[in-house]
Scaffold this motif. Structure first.
Motif, mmCIF file in Angstrom:
data_model
loop_
_atom_site.group_PDB
_atom_site.id
_atom_site.type_symbol
_atom_site.label_atom_id
_atom_site.label_comp_id
_atom_site.label_asym_id
_atom_site.label_seq_id
_atom_site.Cartn_x
_atom_site.Cartn_y
_atom_site.Cartn_z
ATOM 1 N N PHE A 1 24.868 -36.559 7.207
ATOM 2 C CA PHE A 1 25.055 -36.009 8.543
ATOM 3 C C PHE A 1 26.101 -34.904 8.521
ATOM 4 N N ASP A 2 26.050 -34.069 9.535
ATOM 5 C CA ASP A 2 26.952 -32.929 9.650
ATOM 6 C C ASP A 2 28.398 -33.386 9.469
ATOM 7 N N GLY A 3 29.114 -32.736 8.560
ATOM 8 C CA GLY A 3 30.509 -33.070 8.304
ATOM 9 C C GLY A 3 30.719 -34.020 7.138
ATOM 10 N N GLU A 4 29.677 -34.679 6.661
ATOM 11 C CA GLU A 4 29.814 -35.580 5.518
ATOM 12 C C GLU A 4 29.930 -34.777 4.229
ATOM 13 N N LYS A 5 30.695 -35.302 3.286
ATOM 14 C CA LYS A 5 30.893 -34.647 2.004
ATOM 15 C C LYS A 5 29.602 -34.704 1.187
ATOM 16 N N ILE A 6 29.251 -33.566 0.617
ATOM 17 C CA ILE A 6 28.079 -33.479 -0.254
ATOM 18 C C ILE A 6 28.602 -33.234 -1.658
ATOM 19 N N ASP A 7 28.465 -34.238 -2.527
ATOM 20 C CA ASP A 7 29.058 -34.164 -3.859
ATOM 21 C C ASP A 7 28.012 -33.972 -4.968
ATOM 22 N N PHE A 8 27.031 -33.151 -4.694
ATOM 23 C CA PHE A 8 26.003 -32.840 -5.675
ATOM 24 C C PHE A 8 25.523 -31.414 -5.442
ATOM 25 N N GLU A 9 24.932 -30.840 -6.475
ATOM 26 C CA GLU A 9 24.332 -29.515 -6.333
ATOM 27 C C GLU A 9 22.885 -29.683 -5.913
ATOM 28 N N TYR A 10 22.372 -28.699 -5.193
ATOM 29 C CA TYR A 10 21.022 -28.807 -4.646
ATOM 30 C C TYR A 10 20.410 -27.428 -4.471
ATOM 31 N N GLU A 11 19.096 -27.456 -4.261
ATOM 32 C CA GLU A 11 18.389 -26.237 -3.861
ATOM 33 C C GLU A 11 17.778 -26.491 -2.486
ATOM 34 N N LYS A 12 17.927 -25.516 -1.600
ATOM 35 C CA LYS A 12 17.379 -25.636 -0.253
ATOM 36 C C LYS A 12 15.876 -25.421 -0.301
ATOM 37 N N LYS B 1 7.622 -32.833 1.414
ATOM 38 C CA LYS B 1 7.930 -31.483 0.919
ATOM 39 C C LYS B 1 8.687 -31.523 -0.403
ATOM 40 N N CYS B 2 8.620 -32.646 -1.108
ATOM 41 C CA CYS B 2 9.223 -32.819 -2.437
ATOM 42 C C CYS B 2 10.744 -32.794 -2.414
ATOM 43 N N CYS B 3 11.338 -33.195 -1.331
ATOM 44 C CA CYS B 3 12.799 -33.234 -1.221
ATOM 45 C C CYS B 3 13.284 -34.664 -1.435
ATOM 46 N N ASP B 4 14.569 -34.795 -1.777
ATOM 47 C CA ASP B 4 15.127 -36.130 -1.921
ATOM 48 C C ASP B 4 16.385 -36.332 -1.079
ATOM 49 N N ALA B 5 16.708 -35.314 -0.259
ATOM 50 C CA ALA B 5 17.855 -35.459 0.641
ATOM 51 C C ALA B 5 17.715 -34.491 1.814
ATOM 52 N N VAL B 6 18.373 -34.855 2.898
ATOM 53 C CA VAL B 6 18.504 -33.959 4.050
ATOM 54 C C VAL B 6 19.992 -33.859 4.336
ATOM 55 N N ILE B 7 20.504 -32.628 4.332
ATOM 56 C CA ILE B 7 21.936 -32.408 4.539
ATOM 57 C C ILE B 7 22.177 -31.759 5.895
ATOM 58 N N ASN B 8 23.434 -31.845 6.341
ATOM 59 C CA ASN B 8 23.851 -31.247 7.629
ATOM 60 C C ASN B 8 22.966 -31.718 8.787
ATOM 61 N N LEU B 9 22.558 -32.977 8.731
ATOM 62 C CA LEU B 9 21.709 -33.536 9.780
ATOM 63 C C LEU B 9 22.516 -33.664 11.061
ATOM 64 N N LYS B 10 21.982 -33.096 12.136
ATOM 65 C CA LYS B 10 22.675 -33.093 13.427
ATOM 66 C C LYS B 10 21.777 -33.671 14.504
ATOM 67 N N LYS B 11 22.401 -34.383 15.411
ATOM 68 C CA LYS B 11 21.692 -34.897 16.579
ATOM 69 C C LYS B 11 22.139 -34.090 17.789
ATOM 70 N N SER B 12 21.164 -33.673 18.586
ATOM 71 C CA SER B 12 21.467 -32.967 19.831
ATOM 72 C C SER B 12 20.410 -33.366 20.861
ATOM 73 N N TYR B 13 20.415 -32.682 21.973
ATOM 74 C CA TYR B 13 19.467 -32.978 23.044
ATOM 75 C C TYR B 13 18.873 -31.674 23.565
ATOM 76 N N ILE B 14 17.651 -31.756 24.065
ATOM 77 C CA ILE B 14 16.973 -30.594 24.634
ATOM 78 C C ILE B 14 16.173 -31.050 25.843
ATOM 79 N N ASP B 15 16.056 -30.183 26.822
ATOM 80 C CA ASP B 15 15.214 -30.472 27.979
ATOM 81 C C ASP B 15 13.781 -30.079 27.651
ATOM 82 N N ARG B 16 12.854 -30.984 27.905
ATOM 83 C CA ARG B 16 11.435 -30.737 27.643
ATOM 84 C C ARG B 16 10.642 -30.969 28.917
#
Length: 131
Positions: free
Chosen positions: A47-58, A86-101
């Motif tokens: 989640f957003d703000g958590e330390k990421i201690d590995f290298e990755y490709e976006k 999509k062949c990924c093994d992590a999701v970084i900077n995950l943020k929760k927000s809200y939107i009007d629909r």
């Protein structure tokens, strides 16, 4: 007999209203194309703000907009499913927000309804292996 049933079915389908805004909206924006040999069944979330201690490709950007009754747990599972597909093994900077629909019934006189939906955004990545 079939000539009578087919028009009746078509008339029933067309007479029912169509809805917009009831479904979960899933968006994946690719940043690069990746051919993968194995699909990861375990997706790590940072989640957003958590330390990421590995290298990755976006690999891409993920956005999930819930419907009027969506819960956090089910939307997070959708994030994981998209990342895995999509062949990924992590999701970084995950943020929760809200939107009007808007919730709309097409082809009716029922007025539109507005609701606030949960949204999750993150960056789908593939961890780089140690060399």
């Amino acid at each position: 007999m079939k000539k009578i049933i087919v028009p009746i079915i078509i008339a029933l389908i067309l007479s029912n209203s169509c809805s917009v805004g009831y479904e979960v909206s899933k968006t994946f924006t690719p940043l690069r194309t990746l051919n993968c040999d194995t699909i990861s069944t375990k997706i790590d979330l940072y989640f957003d703000g958590e330390k990421i201690d590995f290298e990755y490709e976006k690999i891409g950007l993920i956005e999930i907009q819930g419907n009027y009754s969506s819960k956090d747990a089910e939307l997070i599972e959708e994030v994981k499913k998209i990342a895995s597909s999509k062949c990924c093994d992590a999701v970084i900077n995950l943020k929760k927000s809200y939107i009007d629909r808007d919730e709309k019934l097409l082809f009716t006189d029922v007025p539109d309804k507005k609701y606030t939906s949960i949204v999750f955004n993150g960056i789908a990545v593939r961890k780089l292996k140690d060399k």
